[in-house]
Write a protein that holds these residues in place. Structure first.
Motif, PDB file in Angstrom:
ATOM      1  N   HIS A  42      -0.243  11.662   9.105  1.00  0.00           N
ATOM      2  CA  HIS A  42      -0.826  11.517  10.437  1.00  0.00           C
ATOM      3  C   HIS A  42      -1.630  12.756  10.820  1.00  0.00           C
ATOM      4  CE1 HIS A  42      -0.841  11.787  14.874  1.00  0.00           C
ATOM      5  NE2 HIS A  42      -1.051  10.483  14.798  1.00  0.00           N
ATOM      6  N   ALA A  43      -1.156  13.916  10.386  1.00  0.00           N
ATOM      7  CA  ALA A  43      -1.863  15.151  10.720  1.00  0.00           C
ATOM      8  C   ALA A  43      -3.242  15.191  10.069  1.00  0.00           C
ATOM      9  CB  ALA A  43      -1.033  16.355  10.282  1.00  0.00           C
ATOM     10  N   ASP A  44      -3.395  14.544   8.934  1.00  0.00           N
ATOM     11  CA  ASP A  44      -4.688  14.521   8.239  1.00  0.00           C
ATOM     12  C   ASP A  44      -5.506  13.278   8.554  1.00  0.00           C
ATOM     13  OD1 ASP A  44      -4.064  16.917   6.996  1.00  0.00           O
ATOM     14  OD2 ASP A  44      -3.088  15.930   5.292  1.00  0.00           O
ATOM     15  N   SER A  45      -5.020  12.417   9.459  1.00  0.00           N
ATOM     16  CA  SER A  45      -5.711  11.157   9.752  1.00  0.00           C
ATOM     17  C   SER A  45      -6.772  11.349  10.826  1.00  0.00           C
ATOM     18  CB  SER A  45      -4.699  10.102  10.206  1.00  0.00           C
ATOM     19  OG  SER A  45      -5.352   8.931  10.602  1.00  0.00           O
ATOM     20  N   ASN A  46      -7.844  10.560  10.733  1.00  0.00           N
ATOM     21  CA  ASN A  46      -8.927  10.598  11.708  1.00  0.00           C
ATOM     22  C   ASN A  46      -8.847   9.460  12.726  1.00  0.00           C
ATOM     23  OD1 ASN A  46     -10.243  12.863  10.541  1.00  0.00           O
ATOM     24  ND2 ASN A  46     -11.127  11.522   8.973  1.00  0.00           N
ATOM     25  N   SER A  47      -7.947   8.496  12.477  1.00  0.00           N
ATOM     26  CA  SER A  47      -7.868   7.335  13.370  1.00  0.00           C
ATOM     27  C   SER A  47      -6.411   6.898  13.487  1.00  0.00           C
ATOM     28  CB  SER A  47      -8.720   6.184  12.824  1.00  0.00           C
ATOM     29  OG  SER A  47      -8.475   4.991  13.532  1.00  0.00           O
ATOM     30  N   ASN A  48      -5.920   6.885  14.716  1.00  0.00           N
ATOM     31  CA  ASN A  48      -4.553   6.424  14.934  1.00  0.00           C
ATOM     32  C   ASN A  48      -4.373   4.965  14.537  1.00  0.00           C
ATOM     33  OD1 ASN A  48      -2.752   8.408  15.808  1.00  0.00           O
ATOM     34  ND2 ASN A  48      -3.728   8.500  17.838  1.00  0.00           N
ATOM     35  N   LEU A  49      -5.336   4.121  14.915  1.00  0.00           N
ATOM     36  CA  LEU A  49      -5.236   2.694  14.633  1.00  0.00           C
ATOM     37  C   LEU A  49      -5.173   2.436  13.131  1.00  0.00           C
ATOM     38  CD1 LEU A  49      -5.242  -0.238  15.602  1.00  0.00           C
ATOM     39  CD2 LEU A  49      -7.748  -0.154  15.611  1.00  0.00           C
ATOM     40  N   TYR A  50      -6.084   3.061  12.399  1.00  0.00           N
ATOM     41  CA  TYR A  50      -6.110   2.853  10.953  1.00  0.00           C
ATOM     42  C   TYR A  50      -4.847   3.412  10.305  1.00  0.00           C
ATOM     43  CZ  TYR A  50      -7.499   3.237   6.064  1.00  0.00           C
ATOM     44  OH  TYR A  50      -7.529   3.145   4.697  1.00  0.00           O
ATOM     45  N   PHE A  51      -4.376   4.545  10.775  1.00  0.00           N
ATOM     46  CA  PHE A  51      -3.211   5.180  10.173  1.00  0.00           C
ATOM     47  C   PHE A  51      -1.972   4.300  10.317  1.00  0.00           C
ATOM     48  CE2 PHE A  51       0.652   7.624  11.028  1.00  0.00           C
ATOM     49  CZ  PHE A  51       0.867   8.182   9.777  1.00  0.00           C
ATOM     50  N   TRP A  52      -1.690   3.873  11.565  1.00  0.00           N
ATOM     51  CA  TRP A  52      -0.452   3.113  11.788  1.00  0.00           C
ATOM     52  C   TRP A  52      -0.519   1.728  11.151  1.00  0.00           C
ATOM     53  CZ3 TRP A  52       3.654   5.645  12.839  1.00  0.00           C
ATOM     54  CH2 TRP A  52       3.607   6.809  13.597  1.00  0.00           C
ATOM     55  N   SER A  53      -1.683   1.076  11.191  1.00  0.00           N
ATOM     56  CA  SER A  53      -1.789  -0.242  10.550  1.00  0.00           C
ATOM     57  C   SER A  53      -1.607  -0.121   9.045  1.00  0.00           C
ATOM     58  CB  SER A  53      -3.128  -0.890  10.892  1.00  0.00           C
ATOM     59  OG  SER A  53      -4.207  -0.075  10.445  1.00  0.00           O
ATOM     60  N   SER A  54      -2.191   0.912   8.440  1.00  0.00           N
ATOM     61  CA  SER A  54      -2.030   1.109   6.996  1.00  0.00           C
ATOM     62  C   SER A  54      -0.588   1.459   6.652  1.00  0.00           C
ATOM     63  CB  SER A  54      -2.958   2.219   6.517  1.00  0.00           C
ATOM     64  OG  SER A  54      -4.307   1.896   6.773  1.00  0.00           O
ATOM     65  N   LEU A  55       0.041   2.271   7.506  1.00  0.00           N
ATOM     66  CA  LEU A  55       1.418   2.693   7.241  1.00  0.00           C
ATOM     67  C   LEU A  55       2.375   1.503   7.254  1.00  0.00           C
ATOM     68  CD1 LEU A  55       3.208   5.211   6.802  1.00  0.00           C
ATOM     69  CD2 LEU A  55       3.609   5.205   9.278  1.00  0.00           C
ATOM     70  N   PHE A  56       2.260   0.649   8.272  1.00  0.00           N
ATOM     71  CA  PHE A  56       3.162  -0.502   8.361  1.00  0.00           C
ATOM     72  C   PHE A  56       2.839  -1.538   7.284  1.00  0.00           C
ATOM     73  CE2 PHE A  56       3.997   1.153  12.639  1.00  0.00           C
ATOM     74  CZ  PHE A  56       5.374   1.048  12.670  1.00  0.00           C
ATOM     75  N   ALA A  57       1.577  -1.700   6.933  1.00  0.00           N
ATOM     76  CA  ALA A  57       1.220  -2.632   5.863  1.00  0.00           C
ATOM     77  C   ALA A  57       1.793  -2.168   4.531  1.00  0.00           C
ATOM     78  CB  ALA A  57      -0.303  -2.767   5.771  1.00  0.00           C
ATOM     79  N   ASP A  58       1.710  -0.866   4.277  1.00  0.00           N
ATOM     80  CA  ASP A  58       2.273  -0.325   3.048  1.00  0.00           C
ATOM     81  C   ASP A  58       3.795  -0.456   3.042  1.00  0.00           C
ATOM     82  OD1 ASP A  58       1.909   1.389   0.550  1.00  0.00           O
ATOM     83  OD2 ASP A  58       3.326   2.601   1.716  1.00  0.00           O
ATOM     84  N   LEU A  59       4.409  -0.268   4.204  1.00  0.00           N
ATOM     85  CA  LEU A  59       5.859  -0.431   4.313  1.00  0.00           C
ATOM     86  C   LEU A  59       6.276  -1.857   3.965  1.00  0.00           C
ATOM     87  CD1 LEU A  59       8.706   0.503   5.255  1.00  0.00           C
ATOM     88  CD2 LEU A  59       8.030  -0.183   7.562  1.00  0.00           C
ATOM     89  N   LEU A  60       5.563  -2.826   4.524  1.00  0.00           N
ATOM     90  CA  LEU A  60       5.887  -4.225   4.260  1.00  0.00           C
ATOM     91  C   LEU A  60       5.723  -4.561   2.783  1.00  0.00           C
ATOM     92  CD1 LEU A  60       6.648  -7.019   5.347  1.00  0.00           C
ATOM     93  CD2 LEU A  60       4.217  -7.414   5.808  1.00  0.00           C
ATOM     94  N   LYS A  61       4.617  -4.115   2.197  1.00  0.00           N
ATOM     95  CA  LYS A  61       4.367  -4.414   0.787  1.00  0.00           C
ATOM     96  C   LYS A  61       5.407  -3.768  -0.127  1.00  0.00           C
ATOM     97  CE  LYS A  61       0.897  -2.395  -1.187  1.00  0.00           C
ATOM     98  NZ  LYS A  61      -0.480  -2.026  -1.599  1.00  0.00           N
ATOM     99  N   SER A  62       5.758  -2.526   0.155  1.00  0.00           N
ATOM    100  CA  SER A  62       6.705  -1.829  -0.710  1.00  0.00           C
ATOM    101  C   SER A  62       8.120  -2.360  -0.566  1.00  0.00           C
ATOM    102  CB  SER A  62       6.678  -0.330  -0.406  1.00  0.00           C
ATOM    103  OG  SER A  62       6.990  -0.091   0.954  1.00  0.00           O
ATOM    104  N   THR A  63       8.515  -2.781   0.647  1.00  0.00           N
ATOM    105  CA  THR A  63       9.867  -3.330   0.817  1.00  0.00           C
ATOM    106  C   THR A  63      10.010  -4.658   0.084  1.00  0.00           C
ATOM    107  OG1 THR A  63       9.141  -4.270   2.929  1.00  0.00           O
ATOM    108  CG2 THR A  63      10.341  -2.192   2.999  1.00  0.00           C
ATOM    109  N   VAL A  64       8.984  -5.496   0.154  1.00  0.00           N
ATOM    110  CA  VAL A  64       9.028  -6.759  -0.590  1.00  0.00           C
ATOM    111  C   VAL A  64       9.139  -6.489  -2.087  1.00  0.00           C
ATOM    112  CG1 VAL A  64       7.710  -8.820  -1.208  1.00  0.00           C
ATOM    113  CG2 VAL A  64       7.798  -8.065   1.180  1.00  0.00           C
ATOM    114  N   LYS A  65       8.370  -5.533  -2.570  1.00  0.00           N
ATOM    115  CA  LYS A  65       8.402  -5.188  -3.991  1.00  0.00           C
ATOM    116  C   LYS A  65       9.775  -4.681  -4.406  1.00  0.00           C
ATOM    117  CE  LYS A  65       6.241  -2.120  -7.384  1.00  0.00           C
ATOM    118  NZ  LYS A  65       5.210  -1.065  -7.593  1.00  0.00           N
ATOM    119  N   GLU A  66      10.377  -3.816  -3.591  1.00  0.00           N
ATOM    120  CA  GLU A  66      11.680  -3.262  -3.938  1.00  0.00           C
ATOM    121  C   GLU A  66      12.772  -4.330  -3.922  1.00  0.00           C
ATOM    122  OE1 GLU A  66      12.328  -0.445  -5.140  1.00  0.00           O
ATOM    123  OE2 GLU A  66      10.368   0.486  -4.847  1.00  0.00           O
ATOM    124  N   HIS A  67      12.709  -5.242  -2.970  1.00  0.00           N
ATOM    125  CA  HIS A  67      13.705  -6.314  -2.926  1.00  0.00           C
ATOM    126  C   HIS A  67      13.555  -7.241  -4.131  1.00  0.00           C
ATOM    127  CE1 HIS A  67      15.949  -5.765   0.776  1.00  0.00           C
ATOM    128  NE2 HIS A  67      14.831  -5.390   1.381  1.00  0.00           N
TER     129      HIS A  67
END
Length: 268
Positions: A42-67
């Motif tokens: 987040h400290a290196d991000s230029n956009s709050n919207l892009y950062f949080w949407s990418s973060l939650f999308a990556d979280l969803l994808k990785s949790t499905v993969k791990e399960h």
């Protein structure tokens, strides 16, 4: 380039709670690391919207993969139980299809002898016999009796002759049934003239000197009781089969694991 944008505490707390989607052993190992990585990103991000949407999308994808990986490991660890579950699923689908087919056959059987009665009465009336002469004169209570009955409606859909009565009157199906029969010769319907009465009815269009409609029907009470008993037996049989299948597979899997030789220790 750092922007100095303030970290949204609510979204960070939501992200921390969302980490519960990971398998518990991975969450215990990597939760602090993931949170720190999120703060640094987040400290290196230029956009709050892009950062949080990418973060939650990556979280969803990785949790499905791990399960999915965890399920794969569990399947490989217990192949007998896995194949038993697949076999049980196949039996469930096949048994459900067979039970549904039998239930439809049972329901279609409820239209007998109304199909033959409607065809016979319609042929008599079209040949010139008056409806009151074609239909027998017995008196059948539609709410209590299981006997088949017949009702003749004139071309306007008004009942004129009947050997079945409900609350001392002759019931009539919805007007849409007669409109359908002005185009088609025959219709089979489940008719509910009142909440406690359900009837398997066969209705035919009658032409000739006495045009109108002939309805032959009988109560569905006995058929529906048979259907209820049938589905209870199907569910009980399915439950016992799946229980025995899974229990047997679990027992075999445990015995198989106990028989796997362990490497010897302390050998000289």
């Amino acid at each position: 380039m750092k922007t100095g944008m303030p970290l949204n505490r609510f979204l960070l707390a939501l992200y921390r709670s969302s980490l519960r989607l990971y398998p518990w052993h991975l969450r215990l190992l990597y939760q602090d690391q993931l949170l720190q990585t999120a703060r640094d990103a987040h400290a290196d991000s230029n956009s709050n919207l892009y950062f949080w949407s990418s973060l939650f999308a990556d979280l969803l994808k990785s949790t499905v993969k791990e399960h999915l990986l965890m399920i794969r490991e569990q399947v490989l660890a217990r192949p007998i139980l896995f194949h038993a579950l697949i076999f049980g699923l196949i039996l469930t689908l096949m048994g459900g299809s067979a039970a549904g087919t039998f239930q439809q056959m049972l329901r279609r059987g409820a239209n007998q002898p109304q199909i033959q009665m409607a065809a016979s009465y319609a042929a008599e009336i079209e040949s010139g016999v008056k409806p009151e002469q074609a239909i027998p004169h017995n008196d059948i209570d539609l709410e209590r009796s299981l006997e088949p009955f017949a009702i003749f409606y004139n071309d306007q859909g008004m009942p004129t002759t009947s050997n079945g009565h409900l609350n001392q009157s002759i019931p009539s199906p919805p007007r849409g049934v007669f409109n359908y029969l002005r185009i088609h010769d025959t219709d089979t319907v489940t008719w509910q003239p009142q909440p406690s009465v359900r009837i398997a009815a066969v209705i035919r269009r009658v032409c000739g000197p006495n045009p109108g409609f002939i309805l032959a029907g009988r109560s569905l009470r006995m058929v529906e009781e048979q259907e209820t008993l049938f589905w209870r037996m199907v569910f009980l049989g399915w439950f016992l089969l799946v229980f025995l299948l899974v229990a047997g597979a679990a027992l075999l899997s445990r015995r198989f694991q106990h028989r796997i030789p362990t490497p010897a220790t302390g050998l000289r």
